[in-house]
Design an enzyme around this catalytic site. Structure first.
Site, PDB file in Angstrom:
ATOM      1  N   CYS A 117       0.817  -1.224   0.000  1.00  0.00           N
ATOM      2  CA  CYS A 117       0.000   0.000   0.000  1.00  0.00           C
ATOM      3  C   CYS A 117       0.850   1.273   0.000  1.00  0.00           C
ATOM      4  CB  CYS A 117      -0.950  -0.006   1.191  1.00  0.00           C
ATOM      5  SG  CYS A 117      -2.013  -1.454   1.195  1.00  0.00           S
ATOM      6  N   HIS A 257      -3.399   7.107   3.431  1.00  0.00           N
ATOM      7  CA  HIS A 257      -3.804   5.801   2.909  1.00  0.00           C
ATOM      8  C   HIS A 257      -5.117   5.417   3.580  1.00  0.00           C
ATOM      9  CE1 HIS A 257      -3.936   1.721   1.763  1.00  0.00           C
ATOM     10  NE2 HIS A 257      -3.476   1.222   2.899  1.00  0.00           N
ATOM     11  N   ASN A 287     -10.067  -0.300   1.282  1.00  0.00           N
ATOM     12  CA  ASN A 287      -8.618  -0.116   1.127  1.00  0.00           C
ATOM     13  C   ASN A 287      -8.208  -0.599  -0.269  1.00  0.00           C
ATOM     14  OD1 ASN A 287      -5.842  -0.431   1.139  1.00  0.00           O
ATOM     15  ND2 ASN A 287      -5.751  -1.343   3.182  1.00  0.00           N
TER      16      ASN A 287
HETATM   17  N1  COA Z   1     -17.769  -9.437  11.384  1.00  0.00           N
HETATM   18  C1  COA Z   1     -18.094  -9.786  12.629  1.00  0.00           C
HETATM   19  N2  COA Z   1     -17.189 -10.254  13.521  1.00  0.00           N
HETATM   20  C2  COA Z   1     -15.909 -10.332  13.121  1.00  0.00           C
HETATM   21  C3  COA Z   1     -15.516  -9.962  11.835  1.00  0.00           C
HETATM   22  C4  COA Z   1     -16.499  -9.509  10.942  1.00  0.00           C
HETATM   23  N3  COA Z   1     -16.220  -9.128   9.685  1.00  0.00           N
HETATM   24  N4  COA Z   1     -14.184 -10.137  11.722  1.00  0.00           N
HETATM   25  C5  COA Z   1     -13.751 -10.588  12.919  1.00  0.00           C
HETATM   26  N5  COA Z   1     -14.800 -10.726  13.767  1.00  0.00           N
HETATM   27  C6  COA Z   1     -14.798 -11.176  15.157  1.00  0.00           C
HETATM   28  C7  COA Z   1     -13.593 -12.029  15.472  1.00  0.00           C
HETATM   29  O1  COA Z   1     -13.843 -13.385  15.139  1.00  0.00           O
HETATM   30  C8  COA Z   1     -13.449 -11.820  16.956  1.00  0.00           C
HETATM   31  O2  COA Z   1     -14.372 -12.639  17.631  1.00  0.00           O
HETATM   32  P1  COA Z   1     -13.958 -13.380  18.989  1.00  0.00           P
HETATM   33  O3  COA Z   1     -13.654 -12.267  19.960  1.00  0.00           O
HETATM   34  O4  COA Z   1     -15.184 -14.157  19.316  1.00  0.00           O
HETATM   35  O5  COA Z   1     -12.754 -14.205  18.644  1.00  0.00           O
HETATM   36  C9  COA Z   1     -13.878 -10.377  17.170  1.00  0.00           C
HETATM   37  O6  COA Z   1     -14.670 -10.037  16.004  1.00  0.00           O
HETATM   38  C10 COA Z   1     -12.729  -9.408  17.299  1.00  0.00           C
HETATM   39  O7  COA Z   1     -11.826  -9.642  16.223  1.00  0.00           O
HETATM   40  P2  COA Z   1     -10.552  -8.787  16.043  1.00  0.00           P
HETATM   41  O8  COA Z   1      -9.752  -9.298  14.879  1.00  0.00           O
HETATM   42  O9  COA Z   1      -9.840  -8.703  17.375  1.00  0.00           O
HETATM   43  O10 COA Z   1     -11.195  -7.382  15.681  1.00  0.00           O
HETATM   44  P3  COA Z   1     -10.594  -5.965  15.653  1.00  0.00           P
HETATM   45  O11 COA Z   1     -11.320  -5.099  16.574  1.00  0.00           O
HETATM   46  O12 COA Z   1      -9.078  -5.982  15.754  1.00  0.00           O
HETATM   47  O13 COA Z   1     -10.934  -5.489  14.156  1.00  0.00           O
HETATM   48  C11 COA Z   1      -9.906  -5.232  11.998  1.00  0.00           C
HETATM   49  C12 COA Z   1     -10.419  -6.210  13.061  1.00  0.00           C
HETATM   50  C13 COA Z   1      -9.317  -6.044  10.876  1.00  0.00           C
HETATM   51  C14 COA Z   1     -11.091  -4.413  11.521  1.00  0.00           C
HETATM   52  C15 COA Z   1      -8.866  -4.283  12.638  1.00  0.00           C
HETATM   53  O14 COA Z   1      -7.950  -5.041  13.398  1.00  0.00           O
HETATM   54  C16 COA Z   1      -8.118  -3.489  11.612  1.00  0.00           C
HETATM   55  O15 COA Z   1      -8.679  -2.712  10.868  1.00  0.00           O
HETATM   56  N6  COA Z   1      -6.771  -3.619  11.567  1.00  0.00           N
HETATM   57  C17 COA Z   1      -5.938  -2.885  10.610  1.00  0.00           C
HETATM   58  C18 COA Z   1      -5.818  -3.664   9.339  1.00  0.00           C
HETATM   59  C19 COA Z   1      -5.305  -2.848   8.187  1.00  0.00           C
HETATM   60  O16 COA Z   1      -5.348  -1.649   8.176  1.00  0.00           O
HETATM   61  N7  COA Z   1      -4.810  -3.545   7.170  1.00  0.00           N
HETATM   62  C20 COA Z   1      -4.391  -2.954   5.953  1.00  0.00           C
HETATM   63  C21 COA Z   1      -2.949  -2.721   5.937  1.00  0.00           C
HETATM   64  S1  COA Z   1      -2.453  -1.838   4.509  1.00  0.00           S
END
Ligand code: COA
Length: 335
Positions: A117, A257, A287
């Site tokens: 990215c 970004h 993204n």
């Molecule tokens: N819908 C509903 N529940 C979901 C889900 C979805 N799409 N995706 C994950 N979950 C659940 C998980 O299974 C987890 O459940 P559990 O607690 O029972 O195990 C819970 O939600 C929390 O998951 P987690 O991964 O800890 O969520 P989060 O708050 O960290 O959010 C992202 C996940 C991916 C949205 C967040 O971490 C993020 O945006 N990170 C940055 C990624 C990024 O920018 N990447 C690009 C790089 S260029």
């Protein structure tokens, strides 16, 4: 800028996104999720995805034509093409495919970079060096990604985030002595590479011991990426501004970004600029990797949120992990 270096003009910027919209509600047909869950954690409501035989090459061609036209050039006036793509359709050179599509008749150099990215900022940095040295005058940087073809569409933690799109920037040797790059920096930390991976292991020769294979799909530790970036990026951007001898009040707009609205707000809070100065469109596109900055930039100008003749902070991060930032001057008529 190094003494004697030729200054760079940002001459044209363009973009292209697919017409097919996939909303958060649509994703509930694939796995258990909800618009509310996705929107509150990311700021994304929908994304554009390639459909049928449409690819990142089509998007890249359209974005490039847009940028070349705004630069007032024709494709044969380019003397280099750099394609930034981390989800290519053609590993042996997206840039050559785009060169062919544009109908460039001269054998100008064309090559690809990844940097995920951060690819657009990395491409800008390479082009800046080549223009500064006097080796090249008109360079097209095209960032194009069809993430949707490389996602695991059963992984709800990752596939919710990404969209497809392309952005392009034409940079030229500045004739009026003004350098449109006020500051530019790129960095990487390979030790963090496990946070986002896309393996292309391939197969060993059948005459030798077979290799282990990993799923050739984007794999991401979402929480890990979030924690790493929120710790790193706000300070990094703050330093970039200070090292350029500027203060946040000298920044007219920030075009970050478009990965996650919470990451964007963390950077914004650190440097203390108001919401109207921060360009976001991830709600509609998700993204789009290296394309996200130029797409947001052009839309910000075309929808009237950004005025030209302004100083704009670009900042991004991506797999690798890579990151980078730039403070650029945007002239009238470039998009
Ligand atoms: N819908 C509903 N529940 C979901 C889900 C979805 N799409 N995706 C994950 N979950 C659940 C998980 O299974 C987890 O459940 P559990 O607690 O029972 O195990 C819970 O939600 C929390 O998951 P987690 O991964 O800890 O969520 P989060 O708050 O960290 O959010 C992202 C996940 C991916 C949205 C967040 O971490 C993020 O945006 N990170 C940055 C990624 C990024 O920018 N990447 C690009 C790089 S260029």
């Amino acid at each position: 800028m190094i003494k004697g270096a030729i200054p760079l003009k940002i001459a044209g910027i363009g973009y292209s996104v697919p017409s097919t919209v996939v909303t958060n509600d649509d994703l509930t047909k694939l796995y258990e999720t909800s618009d509310e869950w996705i929107y509150t954690r990311t700021g994304i409501r929908e994304r554009r995805l390639v459909s049928g035989n449409e690819t990142a090459i089509d998007l890249g061609e359209t974005a490039s034509r847009d940028a070349i036209e705004k630069a007032g050039l024709n494709p044969d006036e380019l003397d280099m093409i750099i394609a930034a793509s981390s989800t290519p359709v053609e590993m042996y050179s997206m840039s050559c495919c785009i060169q062919k599509r544009l109908g460039v008749t001269k054998p100008i150099p064309a090559f690809d970079i990844s940097a995920a990215c951060s690819g657009l900022i990395y491409g800008l940095s390479i082009a800046r060096g080549l223009i500064a040295s006097g080796m090249y005058k008109n360079i097209l940087i095209v960032a194009t990604d069809n993430n949707s073809k490389h996602l695991d569409w059963s992984d709800r933690g990752t596939s919710i985030l990404f969209g497809d799109g392309a952005g392009a920037v034409v940079v030229t040797a500045s004739k009026d002595g003004t350098d449109d790059i006020i500051a530019l920096d790129i960095q990487a930390d390979g030790k963090q590479g496990g946070l986002i991976e896309l393996h292309f292991d391939g197969d060993n020769c059948p005459l030798v011991k077979p290799n282990d294979k990993r799923e050739p799909k984007i794999q991401m530790n979402g929480k890990g990426v979030y924690t790493f970036v929120v710790k790193l990026l706000p300070n990094y951007v703050d330093e970039l501004i200070k090292n350029a001898g500027l203060k946040s009040e000298n920044i007219d707009y920030m075009v970050p970004h478009q990965a996650n609205i919470r990451i964007i707000r963390a950077v914004q809070e650190r440097i203390g600029i108001s919401d109207e100065k921060v360009i976001t469109n991830l709600e509609y596109y998700g993204n789009t990797s290296a394309a996200s900055i130029p797409i947001a930039l052009v839309e910000g100008v075309r929808n009237g949120q950004m005025k030209l003749n302004s100083n704009v902070l670009l900042c991004g991060f991506g797999a690798g992990m890579t990151w980078g930032g730039a403070i650029v001057r945007l002239r009238e008529g470039i998009c």
